[in-house]
Design an enzyme around this catalytic site. Structure first.
Site, PDB file in Angstrom:
ATOM      1  N   VAL A   2       0.845  -1.195   0.000  1.00  0.00           N
ATOM      2  CA  VAL A   2       0.000   0.000   0.000  1.00  0.00           C
ATOM      3  C   VAL A   2       0.881   1.245   0.000  1.00  0.00           C
ATOM      4  O   VAL A   2       1.793   1.378   0.816  1.00  0.00           O
ATOM      5  CB  VAL A   2      -0.944   0.013   1.223  1.00  0.00           C
ATOM      6  CG1 VAL A   2      -1.789   1.283   1.209  1.00  0.00           C
ATOM      7  CG2 VAL A   2      -1.838  -1.222   1.221  1.00  0.00           C
ATOM      8  N   LYS A  16      -3.182   0.348  -3.399  1.00  0.00           N
ATOM      9  CA  LYS A  16      -2.719  -1.011  -3.086  1.00  0.00           C
ATOM     10  C   LYS A  16      -2.380  -1.726  -4.383  1.00  0.00           C
ATOM     11  O   LYS A  16      -3.226  -1.866  -5.273  1.00  0.00           O
ATOM     12  CB  LYS A  16      -3.785  -1.784  -2.308  1.00  0.00           C
ATOM     13  CG  LYS A  16      -3.308  -3.175  -1.879  1.00  0.00           C
ATOM     14  CD  LYS A  16      -4.216  -3.795  -0.819  1.00  0.00           C
ATOM     15  CE  LYS A  16      -5.539  -4.222  -1.374  1.00  0.00           C
ATOM     16  NZ  LYS A  16      -6.318  -5.024  -0.399  1.00  0.00           N
ATOM     17  N   ASP A 151     -12.258 -10.567   7.617  1.00  0.00           N
ATOM     18  CA  ASP A 151     -10.869 -10.432   8.060  1.00  0.00           C
ATOM     19  C   ASP A 151     -10.702  -9.180   8.937  1.00  0.00           C
ATOM     20  O   ASP A 151      -9.920  -8.277   8.614  1.00  0.00           O
ATOM     21  CB  ASP A 151      -9.951 -10.337   6.830  1.00  0.00           C
ATOM     22  CG  ASP A 151      -8.490 -10.558   7.169  1.00  0.00           C
ATOM     23  OD1 ASP A 151      -8.211 -11.164   8.227  1.00  0.00           O
ATOM     24  OD2 ASP A 151      -7.622 -10.133   6.386  1.00  0.00           O
TER      25      ASP A 151
END
Length: 413
Positions: A2, A16, A151
């Site tokens: 990133v 990213k 996540d």
């Protein structure tokens, strides 16, 4: 990787860029894991060895989805739409003109990663306020939207300035690993938590069976005592020591004797929930997930007038003969209002929702069952009615409602 970049309009963005050969590396690792699982899965001492290949497939699919940045962009837009009316949850803006399959560009987040309690405090941020927003938004994803961030580790969540001492402003990033839950599974999970609140372990075993954690051939009656032993402390004096890690450890032991298994479709859900609790405990060692989850589910049952939730509420409040189970209503009210911080602000929403349900078309079943509860052996029986009125009078007294109204004026949602 990133990078921070500046657009022509002088605003900063996060870019990213995918690492080279990532697709090949992931495919290689998944194949190796699948071979190992197929070879050694049957030798595992726990019943989780059954179906472990399917679980690896589920994670593999999620990993391949995660490296498709066009799909990640679509995920972020979908996720942002769910939380567009929530001032406590922020999702960075997708810059479509600067995004592709292997590059994704979003607005830059000026915040503090939820990695360390001390760093948050050094920035005059209250860790517990972000824990609450994190957990509530997680519960909404699972039980309301059926679409969740799979996540939620500390690097994917940022504490932003603003918010209140109770609910901090939280930013989510990285929407590559997302998952869905079916309406059937979502509603069964809600029922399972309600059965846990009411300590109805046989009904909870039936929920586990419906979700696929137990086979249809399993004798559920023999699981009542083991479930009580594992989960019995989750509502009562032991709730202070209750967390998901303890439950996971106890279930691991239970799997030696009983055929519990993890359906592959729940692999990411369990991972996300356990990760979220781990993050919360890191920021607030005294955090207890059930002290937020229980009131959330109770409030949802008592205020959500959607047909699916009303059906669950009716199932809880009335037995098979149609008679009201006042102890179950009292349990829900105690769960929502006992030892919670939102007693005042939640009273009026609950009262309004109850009144709305009672006078609605769906409420005809409620009115009919209440009438049946007054008739016993062909004569009027007022004991249940007196208990119900006493419970409602104590919970929704004029003084409490006035206090709730004042609380909502000075602290609007």
């Amino acid at each position: 990787i990133v990078y921070k970049a500046k657009l022509k309009n002088n605003t900063f963005c996060a870019v990213k860029v995918q690492r080279p050969n990532l697709y090949f590396l992931i495919r290689r690792d998944v194949v190796i894991l699948k071979i190992l699982a197929t070879t050694f899965g049957s030798f595992l001492p726990l019943n989780i060895g059954v179906g472990i290949g399917e679980i690896i497939d589920e994670f593999g699919k999620a990993l391949f989805d995660e490296i498709d940045y066009e799909k990640e962009g679509e995920n972020s837009l979908k996720f942002a739409n769910f939380f567009k009316a929530n001032p406590n949850v922020f999702i960075p803006k997708l810059e479509k003109d600067f995004s592709s399959t292997k590059v994704i560009t979003t607005s830059w987040i000026d915040g503090v990663k939820l990695r360390d309690k001390e760093i948050l405090e050094q920035n005059n941020l209250i860790p517990s306020s972000y824990v609450r927003t994190c957990v509530i938004s997680g519960l909404q994803q699972l039980f309301e939207y059926g679409y969740f961030h799979a996540d939620p580790h500390p690097g994917n969540m940022f504490a932003l300035k603003g918010g209140s001492t109770e609910s901090g402003h939280l930013a989510y990033v990285d929407f590559g690993m997302m998952d869905t839950i079916t309406d059937s599974d979502r509603l069964t999970l809600i029922k399972a938590i309600v059965h846990l609140i009411n300590q109805e372990y046989l009904l909870m075993a039936k929920d586990f069976q419906k979700l696929g954690f137990l086979t249809k051939e399993q004798d559920l009656q023999e699981l009542v005592e083991p479930l009580k032993e594992v989960l019995g402390g989750s509502f009562g004096a032991e709730v202070g020591n209750f967390n998901l890690k303890n439950v996971t450890d106890k279930f691991s032991k239970l799997m030696y004797s009983y055929p519990f298994r993890v359906p592959s479709r729940f692999a990411l859900i369990i991972r996300a929930v356990v990760s979220q609790e781990g993050l919360a405990l890191r920021l607030d060692p005294e955090f207890k997930i059930l002290k937020i989850a229980y009131p959330y589910i109770a409030k949802k049952l008592l205020t959500d007038n959607s047909d699916e939730i009303v059906d669950i509420l009716l199932e809880v409040l009335f037995n098979k003969e149609g008679r009201i189970q006042i102890d179950k209503l009292e349990s829900l009210l105690n769960t929502l209002f006992k030892d919670t911080e939102n007693i005042d602000s939640d009273l009026i929403p609950v009262a309004n929702a109850g009144l709305k349900l009672f006078v609605s078309e769906k409420g005809s079943e409620v009115r009919k069952n209440l009438l049946l509860s007054l008739i016993k052996d062909d004569r009027l029986e007022f004991k249940d009615a007196e208990k119900l009125l006493s419970l409602l009078r104590d919970t929704f007294s004029p003084f409490k409602l006035a206090k709730s109204a004042f609380q909502n004026i000075i602290s609007p949602a």
